[in-house]
Scaffold this active site. Sequence first.
Site, mmCIF file in Angstrom:
data_model
loop_
_atom_site.group_PDB
_atom_site.id
_atom_site.type_symbol
_atom_site.label_atom_id
_atom_site.label_comp_id
_atom_site.label_asym_id
_atom_site.label_seq_id
_atom_site.Cartn_x
_atom_site.Cartn_y
_atom_site.Cartn_z
ATOM 1 N N GLY A 1 -7.856 -3.714 9.439
ATOM 2 C CA GLY A 1 -8.524 -2.950 8.411
ATOM 3 C C GLY A 1 -8.530 -3.642 7.343
ATOM 4 O O GLY A 1 -9.142 -4.746 7.173
ATOM 5 N N ARG A 2 -8.358 -3.293 5.917
ATOM 6 C CA ARG A 2 -8.596 -3.681 4.535
ATOM 7 C C ARG A 2 -8.012 -5.255 4.621
ATOM 8 O O ARG A 2 -8.657 -6.267 4.556
ATOM 9 C CB ARG A 2 -8.298 -3.250 3.489
ATOM 10 C CG ARG A 2 -8.949 -1.762 3.375
ATOM 11 C CD ARG A 2 -8.403 -1.057 2.331
ATOM 12 N NE ARG A 2 -9.016 0.197 1.812
ATOM 13 C CZ ARG A 2 -8.368 1.384 2.378
ATOM 14 N NH1 ARG A 2 -7.440 1.427 3.015
ATOM 15 N NH2 ARG A 2 -9.036 2.199 1.952
ATOM 16 N N ILE A 3 -6.627 -5.155 4.958
ATOM 17 C CA ILE A 3 -6.003 -6.613 4.825
ATOM 18 C C ILE A 3 -6.478 -7.377 6.040
ATOM 19 O O ILE A 3 -6.634 -8.632 5.610
ATOM 20 C CB ILE A 3 -4.497 -6.289 4.483
ATOM 21 C CG1 ILE A 3 -4.405 -5.652 3.418
ATOM 22 C CG2 ILE A 3 -3.608 -7.473 4.745
ATOM 23 C CD1 ILE A 3 -2.878 -4.947 3.072
ATOM 24 N N SER B 1 -7.079 -3.728 17.566
ATOM 25 C CA SER B 1 -6.729 -2.660 16.970
ATOM 26 C C SER B 1 -6.888 -1.392 17.843
ATOM 27 O O SER B 1 -7.144 -1.624 19.001
ATOM 28 C CB SER B 1 -8.055 -2.437 15.950
ATOM 29 O OG SER B 1 -9.092 -2.368 16.379
ATOM 30 N N SER C 1 -9.108 0.712 18.196
ATOM 31 C CA SER C 1 -10.504 0.558 18.788
ATOM 32 C C SER C 1 -11.356 -0.642 18.465
ATOM 33 O O SER C 1 -10.957 -1.026 17.396
ATOM 34 C CB SER C 1 -11.272 1.773 18.584
ATOM 35 O OG SER C 1 -11.300 2.036 17.094
ATOM 36 N N ILE D 1 2.847 -10.008 7.477
ATOM 37 C CA ILE D 1 2.578 -9.347 6.158
ATOM 38 C C ILE D 1 2.628 -8.067 6.259
ATOM 39 O O ILE D 1 1.951 -7.310 5.390
ATOM 40 C CB ILE D 1 1.548 -10.304 5.482
ATOM 41 C CG1 ILE D 1 0.188 -10.560 6.369
ATOM 42 C CG2 ILE D 1 2.031 -11.542 4.901
ATOM 43 C CD1 ILE D 1 -0.857 -9.467 6.357
ATOM 44 N N ARG E 1 4.953 -4.819 7.772
ATOM 45 C CA ARG E 1 6.257 -4.334 7.814
ATOM 46 C C ARG E 1 7.444 -5.072 8.691
ATOM 47 O O ARG E 1 6.907 -5.366 9.975
ATOM 48 C CB ARG E 1 6.090 -2.924 7.784
ATOM 49 C CG ARG E 1 5.592 -2.294 6.783
ATOM 50 C CD ARG E 1 6.261 -2.064 5.409
ATOM 51 N NE ARG E 1 5.606 -1.283 4.616
ATOM 52 C CZ ARG E 1 4.950 -1.364 3.604
ATOM 53 N NH1 ARG E 1 4.533 -2.914 3.554
ATOM 54 N NH2 ARG E 1 4.497 -0.707 2.774
ATOM 55 N N ASP F 1 7.097 -12.550 5.430
ATOM 56 C CA ASP F 1 7.294 -11.849 3.974
ATOM 57 C C ASP F 1 7.967 -10.562 4.116
ATOM 58 O O ASP F 1 8.373 -10.096 3.036
ATOM 59 C CB ASP F 1 5.956 -11.600 3.292
ATOM 60 C CG ASP F 1 5.874 -10.985 1.952
ATOM 61 O OD1 ASP F 1 6.707 -11.353 1.052
ATOM 62 O OD2 ASP F 1 5.058 -10.009 1.684
ATOM 63 N N GLU G 1 15.615 -5.045 5.063
ATOM 64 C CA GLU G 1 15.390 -5.727 3.816
ATOM 65 C C GLU G 1 16.391 -5.194 2.767
ATOM 66 O O GLU G 1 16.368 -3.916 2.963
ATOM 67 C CB GLU G 1 14.053 -5.542 3.120
ATOM 68 C CG GLU G 1 12.838 -6.219 4.043
ATOM 69 C CD GLU G 1 11.561 -5.962 3.771
ATOM 70 O OE1 GLU G 1 11.259 -5.422 2.463
ATOM 71 O OE2 GLU G 1 10.481 -6.292 4.068
ATOM 72 N N HIS H 1 9.237 -10.346 0.381
ATOM 73 C CA HIS H 1 8.437 -9.307 0.238
ATOM 74 C C HIS H 1 7.613 -9.367 -0.834
ATOM 75 O O HIS H 1 7.550 -8.232 -1.916
ATOM 76 C CB HIS H 1 9.309 -7.994 0.510
ATOM 77 C CG HIS H 1 8.209 -6.718 0.933
ATOM 78 N ND1 HIS H 1 8.623 -5.633 1.525
ATOM 79 C CD2 HIS H 1 6.917 -6.574 0.854
ATOM 80 C CE1 HIS H 1 7.389 -4.896 1.872
ATOM 81 N NE2 HIS H 1 6.597 -5.413 1.249
#
Length: 313
Positions: A153-155, A174, A176, A230, A232, A256, A261, A279
Amino acid sequence: MEAIGVLMMCPMNSYLEQELDKRFKLLRYWTQPKQSEFLAQQADSIRAVVGNASAGADAALIDALPKLEIVSNFSVGLDKVDLVKCKEKGVRVTNTPDVLTDDVADLAIGLILAVLRRICECDKYVRRGAWKLGDFKLTTKFSGKRVGIIGLGRIGLAVAERAEAFDCPINYYSRSKKANTNYTYYGSIVELASNSDILVVACALTPETTHIVNREVIDALGPKGVLINIGRGPHVDEAELVSALVEGRLGGAGLDVFEKEPEVPEQLFGLENVVLLPHVGSGTVETRKAMADLVLGNLEAHFSSKPLLTPVV
């Protein structure tokens, strides 16, 4: 808008808190010793909830707030918001995408370098005077390593673009195969791990991606492989990760995020091939202000009957 009740779930950003206090009737949930009674007393006045990656809006909270209209999340991840319940109740949901992409991707590269080049250990080595007794041991090169990314995705894409600058071949998994990319797609996480030196977790947390990195994936990555999370904490089976690191079945990790947490497994504290962060993926002054402005902008847009800036529901 000063009469509109906004429930802030936990302390998350001083600028955001101050601006919410100026513009709305701000209610600080974490300061209430009897939270159930507090919600019952304020139920008719609360029309918005502001949450983040650690405290959002679950089904019980949504049901307790009959006047709730919008959940404006100070995070891109929405795993702490019951999206199904929001849709059912007609509650709008927003998040803070894009503005934190660069920081999180930068940090992923920082973690990779810190683990492979033992940057944290080198710092300690100098500080305790050990350099005077001899050179630090040799470490591992990053440039040219095969980088596997879970979630393009974006990150994930931003991590890939940065890793390309280090001449790293990019592989990914991913839901797809992505169009308009030359990166190598693998249809399973295990296959991706088997063909990567560094595995970066960058997908959204859903029931399907919980423990997406399990023992089989860790073993496929192997004793020379490095895991970077990075995303969850619950993406990774933490007990399996700890045992693999302690037993030497995994080469290293840069983390991270953690399953519970701020609790972190103490077995990791003494391992020099592990870098632990609290985090802080989006934790820069610039990005947190931009995130806060998005939260505020979404709330003001909603209560002015204008289009939301970053709608999810």
